[in-house]
Design an enzyme around this catalytic site. Structure first.
Site, short mmCIF file in Angstrom:
data_model
loop_
_atom_site.label_atom_id
_atom_site.label_comp_id
_atom_site.label_asym_id
_atom_site.label_seq_id
_atom_site.Cartn_x
_atom_site.Cartn_y
_atom_site.Cartn_z
N ASN A 9 0.87 -1.17 0.00
CA ASN A 9 0.00 0.00 0.00
C ASN A 9 0.91 1.23 0.00
O ASN A 9 1.53 1.53 1.01
CB ASN A 9 -0.89 -0.03 1.25
CG ASN A 9 -1.70 1.25 1.40
OD1 ASN A 9 -1.73 2.10 0.51
ND2 ASN A 9 -2.38 1.39 2.54
N TRP A 10 0.98 1.88 -1.15
CA TRP A 10 1.94 3.00 -1.27
C TRP A 10 1.41 4.28 -0.62
O TRP A 10 2.11 5.28 -0.56
CB TRP A 10 2.25 3.26 -2.75
CG TRP A 10 2.98 2.13 -3.42
CD1 TRP A 10 3.38 0.93 -2.84
CD2 TRP A 10 3.41 2.06 -4.79
NE1 TRP A 10 4.02 0.15 -3.76
CE2 TRP A 10 4.06 0.81 -4.97
CE3 TRP A 10 3.32 2.92 -5.88
CZ2 TRP A 10 4.61 0.42 -6.20
CZ3 TRP A 10 3.85 2.54 -7.10
CH2 TRP A 10 4.50 1.30 -7.26
N LYS A 11 0.17 4.27 -0.19
CA LYS A 11 -0.45 5.45 0.44
C LYS A 11 -0.20 6.69 -0.43
O LYS A 11 -0.20 6.59 -1.65
CB LYS A 11 0.07 5.62 1.87
CG LYS A 11 -0.13 4.33 2.69
CD LYS A 11 0.04 4.50 4.15
CE LYS A 11 -0.15 3.15 4.84
NZ LYS A 11 -0.04 3.21 6.28
N HIS A 95 -9.46 1.06 4.98
CA HIS A 95 -8.16 1.22 5.65
C HIS A 95 -8.35 2.13 6.86
O HIS A 95 -9.17 3.07 6.83
CB HIS A 95 -7.14 1.83 4.68
CG HIS A 95 -5.75 1.78 5.24
ND1 HIS A 95 -5.31 2.71 6.17
CD2 HIS A 95 -4.74 0.91 5.05
CE1 HIS A 95 -4.06 2.39 6.50
NE2 HIS A 95 -3.70 1.31 5.85
N GLU A 97 -6.80 4.53 7.95
CA GLU A 97 -6.64 5.96 7.69
C GLU A 97 -7.91 6.54 7.07
O GLU A 97 -8.26 7.69 7.31
CB GLU A 97 -5.40 6.18 6.79
CG GLU A 97 -4.12 5.98 7.61
CD GLU A 97 -2.95 5.36 6.85
OE1 GLU A 97 -2.93 5.43 5.62
OE2 GLU A 97 -2.06 4.80 7.52
N GLU A 167 -5.27 -4.99 10.44
CA GLU A 167 -4.20 -4.03 10.66
C GLU A 167 -4.46 -3.28 11.96
O GLU A 167 -5.24 -2.32 11.99
CB GLU A 167 -4.15 -3.01 9.52
CG GLU A 167 -3.91 -3.62 8.15
CD GLU A 167 -3.38 -2.59 7.15
OE1 GLU A 167 -2.23 -2.73 6.73
OE2 GLU A 167 -4.11 -1.65 6.83
N GLY A 173 2.67 2.13 10.80
CA GLY A 173 3.64 3.23 10.67
C GLY A 173 4.36 3.57 11.96
O GLY A 173 4.99 4.62 12.06
N SER A 213 3.70 -2.27 10.30
CA SER A 213 5.14 -2.32 10.56
C SER A 213 5.80 -3.63 10.13
O SER A 213 6.75 -4.08 10.78
CB SER A 213 5.45 -2.01 12.04
OG SER A 213 5.06 -0.69 12.34
N GLY A 234 3.00 -1.14 4.26
CA GLY A 234 3.08 0.28 3.93
C GLY A 234 4.53 0.65 3.63
O GLY A 234 5.04 0.39 2.54
N GLY A 235 5.22 1.21 4.62
CA GLY A 235 6.57 1.74 4.44
C GLY A 235 7.53 0.83 3.69
O GLY A 235 8.22 1.27 2.77
#
Ligand code: 13P
Length: 251
Positions: A9-11, A95, A97, A167, A173, A213, A234-235
């Site tokens: 997920n590149w956000k 998600h 967010e 999640e 994150g 993470s 993510g990251g």
């Protein structure tokens, strides 16, 4: 046998050049991987570029969000038909967010899920609790409500085309990954929810990803667990080397 998935997920990261470079790199480096399903969720403006780069490769792609209406006066929204039109086969729904920053309630997510399924976009339905909810002991209740309300009216047959992503919000994150015990406990609970509310077959077949993470140095401890079918990352999905490592470690 559930096929493992590693999804990035590149956000709201990268620009066109870096998004293209990363997508190309993933397709090239992982072209021989068959045992793991690979997916990416680039920012919406770059989805249209993915068609050319990923066509004919095993890498699937999709949007991080969509609206539930087919068309109309909904300024700023993206329709499921538009996503199909540019080659998307997947979409993230719910998600944390989206839930938290954009106030998306379970009822809205339910409508989005139903529309995604109607348009044959495979939704990754995201759920998870906050730290406060975990610490106050409401953890399982929160997850149960998200499942019940998010999936209301969705049939057993439709669930064959749904992936669930657990999640925990406190792990997203933050660098604080859930322990294998915490993750397995919740994944088993979610699978059991499908057993009780749908069937043994659905529970056995539905894929439940962990997210929060994930890094190359912790993936193996998670992916080896009985009820964890992959990761939503993510990251660590923004760097070619770490993403390809995650896929290789999941084989
Ligand atoms: P991180 O891997 O950066 O914690 O993000 C997880 C996530 O939100 C994936 O959807």
């Amino acid at each position: 046998m559930r096929k493992k998935i590693i999804a990035g997920n590149w956000k709201m990261h990268l620009l066109a050049d870096s998004a293209l470079e990363l997508a190309r790199g993933i397709a090239e480096d992982l072209k021989d991987v068959q045992e793991v399903e690979i997916a990416i969720f680039p920012p919406s403006p770059y989805l249209i570029l993915m068609k050319e780069v990923l066509n004919g490769t095993p890498v699937k792609y999709g949007a991080q969000n969509m609206y539930f209406e087919e068309k109309g006066a909904f300024t700023g929204e993206i329709s499921p038909g538009m996503l199909k039109d540019i080659g998307c086969s997947l979409v993230l729904i719910g998600h944390s967010e989206r839930r938290k920053i954009f106030n998306e309630p379970d009822s809205l997510l339910n409508r989005k899920l139903k529309t995604a399924l109607e348009f044959q976009l495979l939704p990754y339905f995201c759920i998870g609790e906050t730290l406060e909810e975990r610490e106050s002991g409401k953890l399982f209740k929160v997850i149960e409500t998200q499942l019940k309300e998010g999936l209301a009216g969705i049939s057993e047959k439709q669930l064959e085309s749904v992936v669930v992503a657990y999640e925990p919000v406190w792990a997203i994150g933050t660098g604080v990954v859930a322990t294998p015990e915490q993750a397995q406990e919740m994944h088993a609970f979610i699978r059991d929810w499908f057993r009780k509310n749908y069937s043994e077959k659905t529970a056995e077949n539905i894929r439940i990803l962990y997210g929060g993470s994930i890094k190359p140095d912790n993936i193996q401890g998670l992916i080896s667990l009985k009820d964890i079918d992959g990761g939503l990352v993510g990251g660590a999905s923004l760097k070619l080397e770490s993403f390809t490592q995650l896929v290789r470690y999941s084989r």
